[in-house]
Write a protein that holds these residues in place. Structure first.
Motif, PDB file in Angstrom:
ATOM      1  N   SER A   1       8.373  -5.784  29.076  1.00  0.00           N
ATOM      2  CA  SER A   1       7.386  -6.814  28.746  1.00  0.00           C
ATOM      3  C   SER A   1       5.977  -6.292  29.044  1.00  0.00           C
ATOM      4  CB  SER A   1       7.659  -8.098  29.531  1.00  0.00           C
ATOM      5  OG  SER A   1       7.643  -7.849  30.926  1.00  0.00           O
ATOM      6  N   LEU A   2       5.894  -5.213  29.829  1.00  0.00           N
ATOM      7  CA  LEU A   2       4.629  -4.556  30.137  1.00  0.00           C
ATOM      8  C   LEU A   2       4.880  -3.061  30.223  1.00  0.00           C
ATOM      9  CD1 LEU A   2       1.596  -4.748  31.216  1.00  0.00           C
ATOM     10  CD2 LEU A   2       2.649  -4.577  33.471  1.00  0.00           C
TER      11      LEU A   2
ATOM     12  N   GLN B   1      13.100  -2.139  26.760  1.00  0.00           N
ATOM     13  CA  GLN B   1      12.461  -3.329  26.187  1.00  0.00           C
ATOM     14  C   GLN B   1      11.502  -3.982  27.189  1.00  0.00           C
ATOM     15  OE1 GLN B   1      16.215  -3.522  26.107  1.00  0.00           O
ATOM     16  NE2 GLN B   1      15.964  -2.101  24.421  1.00  0.00           N
TER      17      GLN B   1
ATOM     18  N   GLU C   1      10.294   2.032  25.424  1.00  0.00           N
ATOM     19  CA  GLU C   1      10.462   0.740  24.762  1.00  0.00           C
ATOM     20  C   GLU C   1      11.883   0.568  24.248  1.00  0.00           C
ATOM     21  OE1 GLU C   1       7.269   0.690  21.914  1.00  0.00           O
ATOM     22  OE2 GLU C   1       5.798   0.143  23.449  1.00  0.00           O
TER      23      GLU C   1
ATOM     24  N   LYS D   1       7.260  -3.022  33.391  1.00  0.00           N
ATOM     25  CA  LYS D   1       7.958  -4.237  33.818  1.00  0.00           C
ATOM     26  C   LYS D   1       9.048  -4.491  32.789  1.00  0.00           C
ATOM     27  CE  LYS D   1       7.425  -9.012  35.185  1.00  0.00           C
ATOM     28  NZ  LYS D   1       6.480 -10.081  35.502  1.00  0.00           N
ATOM     29  N   ALA D   2      10.286  -4.432  33.268  1.00  0.00           N
ATOM     30  CA  ALA D   2      11.427  -4.656  32.388  1.00  0.00           C
ATOM     31  C   ALA D   2      12.535  -5.302  33.201  1.00  0.00           C
ATOM     32  CB  ALA D   2      11.911  -3.337  31.797  1.00  0.00           C
ATOM     33  N   GLU D   3      13.162  -6.295  32.630  1.00  0.00           N
ATOM     34  CA  GLU D   3      14.211  -7.024  33.342  1.00  0.00           C
ATOM     35  C   GLU D   3      15.316  -6.074  33.805  1.00  0.00           C
ATOM     36  OE1 GLU D   3      17.399 -10.574  32.492  1.00  0.00           O
ATOM     37  OE2 GLU D   3      15.518 -10.572  31.371  1.00  0.00           O
TER      38      GLU D   3
END
Length: 85
Positions: free
Chosen positions: A18-19, A16, A12, A48-50
């Protein structure tokens, strides 16, 4: 703090997401190499992270392995990774 909690916190902070789904699958590997009594050795990760979605698959996985290096050094044996784009 459990290994799973530490891994979630590391992931995290680093990405960062999102999933983030992290499942301890250690019991499925009982008796296999790297397995230890009490588990916390084999995990499945969906993330899932940008920042990861912009990378080729191998580079995204390498980034995850890098941030989790200390966990691998202290008993994490296997991590199956699925980066969701």
């Amino acid at each position: 703090m459990s290994r799973a909690d530490r891994m979630r916190q590391i992931l995290e902070t680093a990405f960062q997401p999102s999933l983030l789904n992290l499942i301890d699958d250690s019991m499925k590997h009982q008796g296999h190499r790297g397995w230890r009594e009490g588990g916390e050795t084999h995990y499945n990760l969906e993330i899932k992270a940008e920042s990861l979605s912009r990378l080729p698959r191998v580079q995204a996985q390498q980034a995850i392995y890098r941030v989790l290096k200390s966990e691998f050094e202290t008993g994490l044996h296997a991590l199956s990774i699925r980066v969701i784009v």
